[in-house]
Design an enzyme around this catalytic site. Sequence first.
Site, PDB file in Angstrom:
ATOM      1  N   LYS A 419      52.974  85.973  87.401  1.00  0.00           N
ATOM      2  CA  LYS A 419      54.072  85.633  88.325  1.00  0.00           C
ATOM      3  C   LYS A 419      53.518  85.443  89.739  1.00  0.00           C
ATOM      4  O   LYS A 419      52.392  85.859  90.022  1.00  0.00           O
ATOM      5  CB  LYS A 419      55.099  86.765  88.320  1.00  0.00           C
ATOM      6  CG  LYS A 419      54.515  88.108  88.761  1.00  0.00           C
ATOM      7  CD  LYS A 419      55.427  89.260  88.411  1.00  0.00           C
ATOM      8  CE  LYS A 419      54.799  90.579  88.854  1.00  0.00           C
ATOM      9  NZ  LYS A 419      55.394  91.736  88.190  1.00  0.00           N
ATOM     10  N   TYR A 645      46.206  84.714 123.361  1.00  0.00           N
ATOM     11  CA  TYR A 645      47.579  84.771 123.898  1.00  0.00           C
ATOM     12  C   TYR A 645      47.851  86.119 124.558  1.00  0.00           C
ATOM     13  O   TYR A 645      47.429  87.158 124.048  1.00  0.00           O
ATOM     14  CB  TYR A 645      48.585  84.593 122.764  1.00  0.00           C
ATOM     15  CG  TYR A 645      48.713  83.176 122.274  1.00  0.00           C
ATOM     16  CD1 TYR A 645      49.108  82.150 123.136  1.00  0.00           C
ATOM     17  CD2 TYR A 645      48.469  82.871 120.941  1.00  0.00           C
ATOM     18  CE1 TYR A 645      49.243  80.843 122.670  1.00  0.00           C
ATOM     19  CE2 TYR A 645      48.613  81.574 120.469  1.00  0.00           C
ATOM     20  CZ  TYR A 645      48.992  80.562 121.342  1.00  0.00           C
ATOM     21  OH  TYR A 645      49.133  79.295 120.880  1.00  0.00           O
TER      22      TYR A 645
HETATM   23  C1  LIG Z   1      54.556  92.629  87.640  1.00  0.00           C
HETATM   24  C2  LIG Z   1      54.872  93.327  86.416  1.00  0.00           C
HETATM   25  C3  LIG Z   1      53.854  93.921  85.646  1.00  0.00           C
HETATM   26  C4  LIG Z   1      52.421  93.986  86.096  1.00  0.00           C
HETATM   27  O1  LIG Z   1      52.319  94.984  87.090  1.00  0.00           O
HETATM   28  P1  LIG Z   1      50.893  95.496  87.610  1.00  0.00           P
HETATM   29  O2  LIG Z   1      51.204  96.699  88.381  1.00  0.00           O
HETATM   30  O3  LIG Z   1      50.386  94.403  88.451  1.00  0.00           O
HETATM   31  O4  LIG Z   1      50.094  95.721  86.419  1.00  0.00           O
HETATM   32  C5  LIG Z   1      54.194  94.457  84.428  1.00  0.00           C
HETATM   33  N1  LIG Z   1      55.475  94.461  83.995  1.00  0.00           N
HETATM   34  C6  LIG Z   1      56.481  93.927  84.715  1.00  0.00           C
HETATM   35  C7  LIG Z   1      57.848  93.971  84.179  1.00  0.00           C
HETATM   36  C8  LIG Z   1      56.220  93.360  85.963  1.00  0.00           C
HETATM   37  O5  LIG Z   1      57.207  92.859  86.679  1.00  0.00           O
END
Ligand SMILES: *Cc1c(COP(=O)(O)O)cnc(C)c1O
Length: 750
Positions: A419, A645
């Site tokens: 994702k 800045y």
């Molecule tokens: C993002 C996510 C993961 C992976 O999480 P990590 O901490 O990066 O391993 C696993 N399960 C779900 C439902 C997630 O949203």
Amino acid sequence: MKATNVVSSEAMVSHVVYDSRKILSGTGALFFALHGTNRSGETFVFDAYEKGVRWFVIDEKVAVPTLPDAVFLQVIDPLIALQKLANHHRSQFNYPVVAITGSVGKTTFKEWANHVLSPDLRVVRSPKSFNSQLGVALSLLEMHAEADVALIEAGISEPGEMARLEKMIHPTIGVFTAFGNAHRSNFESPEQQLEEKLQLFRHSVITLVASSIDVSNQQLASVAGIQPKPYNADQPWLTKGYEPMLGLLKALSAELGITDAQFESRLKTLPQLALRMETFAGINGNTIINDTYNLDMDALKEALHYQQRLAVHRKRAVVIGLSDNTQNLKESLQTLIEEFNVDAVYFLKADESIPWYELRDTVVLVKGSRAIQFEKEVSKGRELKHRTVVEIDLGAIRHNVQYFRKNLLPTTKILCMVKASSYGSGAERVASFLQQEGVDYFGVAFADEGVALREVGITQPIIVMNADIEHANTIIENRLEPAIYSFQQLDAFVTALIHLGENNYPIHLKFDTGMHRLGFAPEEKERLLATVSAQPEIRVKGIYSHLADADNRANTQFTERQIATFEQLKAYVETQLQYPFLAHLLNSEGALHFPEAQYDMIRLGIVLYGYTSDPKVEPELLPGITWKSAVSQVKSIHAGDVVGYGCSFEATSEMQIAVVPVGYADGFRRSLSNGKGCVYIHGKRCEVLGRVCMDMIMVNVTGLDVAENDDVEIIGKHQTMLDFAASMETIPYEVMTGLSQRMHRVYVED
Ligand SMILES: *Cc1c(COP(=O)(O)O)cnc(C)c1O
């Protein structure tokens, strides 16, 4: 020519245009509506008119468009009209015009001649490799009164063409670089082709013919020709084949008044142009020879020789881009390449990509016909020295996946969470790599992320965690598996499936076991399973939940409660469903610390890149992300000078500062201003001076002997992801997903 619609106009024609896409301002432009094979100039007249062009040269067979204030000159052939204009322009000037032709080496010779002549003479020369009927006309139009000599390339592919070029260029000096069989197919014999080429020089004062060309005395005499002796320059990158060309260069220089001593000294800095080839550093330690200009046997042979010399003991690969028109060359190209014993050969079609990630420490020769437009593909392999890039080490990712494979039961599946553009690393590329590595499943947050993966050929199952009901059809059409977390959403999906006539569509039931994010409450399980069992449109492919406190190694109670709740849910679902399903609970930290709850699958995210909060595991993993840049400028400042800045930093003594092209728009947050953040140059810590700008930072490099273009590490060996995240008071997840999309992602596989 006859003119139509002549209106009185104060305006003067100042330049010539022929491609409506390239017009910046039409004022003063004269537009030639050329007949092209795939563009009809006439249709671009309107386009050009829109951009302010009012003077047009068009084919007399074309109806004159009614456009207010426009002037149309109707001619038999707009290209011939342009050539006549070019010749007229050329005849305004009395300085020498050097015409350069030959089967190979024209552009190289032109550039070398420019290098040797330009300290003393003002040179106009053909842009790039403009040597066609059109290119030559455009080159001649570049001539102006302030020049001392013009260098014009001329190339032909058909009998009769050279006479036309000669009429236009009317060269005073001729240069003939090489005579091969590049375009021989259109000529009856080599003699005919040589004869044809020499046409270019029939009115020249003198013609210089390369010593490598087999030309008869009679032919030489017909063009006032001489064959200068080959010349040997002591340059490691210049070997045998170039001696005749250097002989020509020396003779031309002498002809134009350059002394031997001047010639000698300028030879030392001759630009390294191998014919039309460009050589540059690539990613993964590759060296790339880019010759995507044309594709014929002669040019390929030259290029293969050059590659061989350059590679010495390094590996060699050849990438050939074939257009539909050049597919028929494949076999003969293959035979030629085989003679050179290269280590790898790739034949690619127009829409295929160069597999840069497979190549390392290799001298890669890329050749293609111009029709295939390979430049973009080639540039993906280029090492971006002057830019800020995010480098993703696919080898490290492989290592990290294998770490889990080793430590899990062999039957446990691995789902990779890709994702948010795979945590900022680029989902398409990383998922493709992971699919090749045999990963079983993918997870994304939103439907469009899943669609993007399908488009690049991800065929493994993909779970969409935030499966919005508005995207139900998209999800189903792309065979994405929705995570179902509410009754309303379940209803909407079932309705969509009924409409689409789908049965047994895979879904995942998401339970909330304590985190209180998305998911069904455990108390809803009876109603949920009753509903699900009654709907033939769906099939429960899996049930899952998510841990809230998996990285808490000091107190594991909360996680243990979540595991126990999930265990009960799983047992219940088993009693209700007549078929097997997958149960999955663990994310990265969960998989590291609670392997007893691995069930059928684990869901890996951050650990793919080697990041964990557990110092015991960290050394077992490899860091997958490097963030690097290069110094744009170095300057000295004095006591009392300020930086950036708001003038928030003031020097108290003399110091050197370096400007690095990375800023808060890239994810280098403004909170890192004034010493809160740093980068590493030459392995030394350089802290931020003054405020972080949108696209730049200034860092302290006093006493470090830093130069422009020196490498800068933002995240890497010296400042790890965890260090950098700590300096911004956040976690690696936020650093990674905050790396702006404008930075190039470079994939390496060490
Ligand atoms: C993002 C996510 C993961 C992976 O999480 P990590 O901490 O990066 O391993 C696993 N399960 C779900 C439902 C997630 O949203």
